[in-house]
Design a protein around this motif. Sequence first.
Motif, short mmCIF file in Angstrom:
data_model
loop_
_atom_site.label_atom_id
_atom_site.label_comp_id
_atom_site.label_asym_id
_atom_site.label_seq_id
_atom_site.Cartn_x
_atom_site.Cartn_y
_atom_site.Cartn_z
N SER A 48 40.73 -68.84 -18.43
CA SER A 48 40.01 -67.78 -19.14
C SER A 48 39.72 -68.20 -20.58
N GLU A 49 38.83 -67.46 -21.21
CA GLU A 49 38.33 -67.79 -22.53
C GLU A 49 39.44 -67.81 -23.59
N VAL A 108 30.95 -65.90 -20.39
CA VAL A 108 32.24 -65.26 -20.09
C VAL A 108 32.26 -63.80 -20.52
N GLY A 120 36.65 -65.04 -17.31
CA GLY A 120 37.08 -66.26 -16.62
C GLY A 120 35.93 -67.23 -16.45
N ARG A 175 34.29 -60.08 -18.12
CA ARG A 175 35.62 -59.75 -18.65
C ARG A 175 36.30 -58.69 -17.80
N LYS A 225 46.95 -64.95 -19.20
CA LYS A 225 46.91 -66.38 -19.50
C LYS A 225 48.34 -66.82 -19.76
N ARG A 281 43.16 -59.77 -17.27
CA ARG A 281 43.65 -61.08 -16.87
C ARG A 281 44.91 -61.43 -17.66
#
Length: 438
Positions: free
Chosen positions: A325-326, A288, A273, A292, A297, A295
Amino acid sequence: MLRLTVQSMAAWLLLTAAAAARADELPPEEAWNAHVQATYVWQRKPSFPAPYSGPASLLPQRETGYSFSATAAFGVRPWTGAELYFDPEVVQGKAFSGLHGLGGMSNGEQQKTSGPNPTLYRARLFLRHTWDLGGDRQAVESDMNQLAGSVAGRRLVLTAGNMAVSDIFDNNTYAHDARSEFLNWALLAHGAWDFAADARGYSWGAALEYIDGPWALRGGRFLMPAESNGLALDKRIFRHFGDQLELERATTLLDQPGKLRLLVFRDRARMGGFRDALSMAGADVPDVAQVRRERSKTGIGIGAEQALGQDAGLFARASRNDGESETYAFAEIERSLSAGIMLHGGAWGREADTLGVALVRNGLSAAHRAYLAAGGVGAFIGDGRLAYRPESIAEAYYKMPLGWRTELTLDVQHIANPGYNRARGPVDVGSLRLHFHY
């Protein structure tokens, strides 16, 4: 009584004749087919102004790049209602700046793992089963991963196996295939849709579709990469997955066909995030990869397409994800708007030619912007610092036939604020594409 009998007989004869006429219009059912395609894309960008560059910047000097792909597609009907497809594929290529520096990458054929040596792999291996539920029969033409025949207007379709998620979802008529339409990644699908895929763009999973005349409802679950933008897939599909649900409605405007689509998606994986990375870094550069954890998305996409007669069509898309988040599997885009037009050449006496023009505006969430401004690096972008402005792309292509099943496309893209940085660019990309299909 006799009159009713004669009228009934006449009606029956008319219905029988109409059904026979419709049946004559349907293509014969293929038991199997085989198709091939080959696509070569050459690109060049001149040098462009950039007062500074970072570890994931588009290089400011002149560059050339290319991609090549060749695919064979085999289809067979193993039993009534079923279709089995297998696509071996080979790719090679060289991307601009190691595939860094843009939200909307300039070549949709450019894979994250391609290199100068040809790589052969399995692109697709999937089974499609269709249950006919009634309604008028509709023609299906022979094509790659499509056996000729007909389907009922009301049907249930299950597709399971190895494929691209975009084979089924967000199937826009005018902006979906980099081998024959627009090249930019942000015009292949919803730009903010971080759909499940390995580094080549494929995954394993299943999708179920219910189609009833103008309505279609489809949902699917697919494997996510084991690592962000990696090649290996995480097989724990009940723990880490990419889910999507799409509602589609066929429309008619001025007697011309169109479609409206609403897509929602949810990804679940171990992702970093942006806010967590900033909090952990303090005065250091955020990363990021260091934060980790499990999560989700979520995101949404709205799409529309509309024919304007036989020789023209319009499309538009709008999408966004939560931006917390990535980027895990697709492009580094969290807000995206795109629109365009496609024209066939009949208007200027070149019926086989096609002209396409599109505009794209990509953006990032506030958390992502802060992460990049602090020196963070993402999967594709990271200039060391960020003077944020949305990335704007204009693309135009002109496609013409060269000969037997071969097309030449001239393409140009103008990209303002590459990597969302107003301090760099603009950059222009010129492309030549050769495409063969049989």
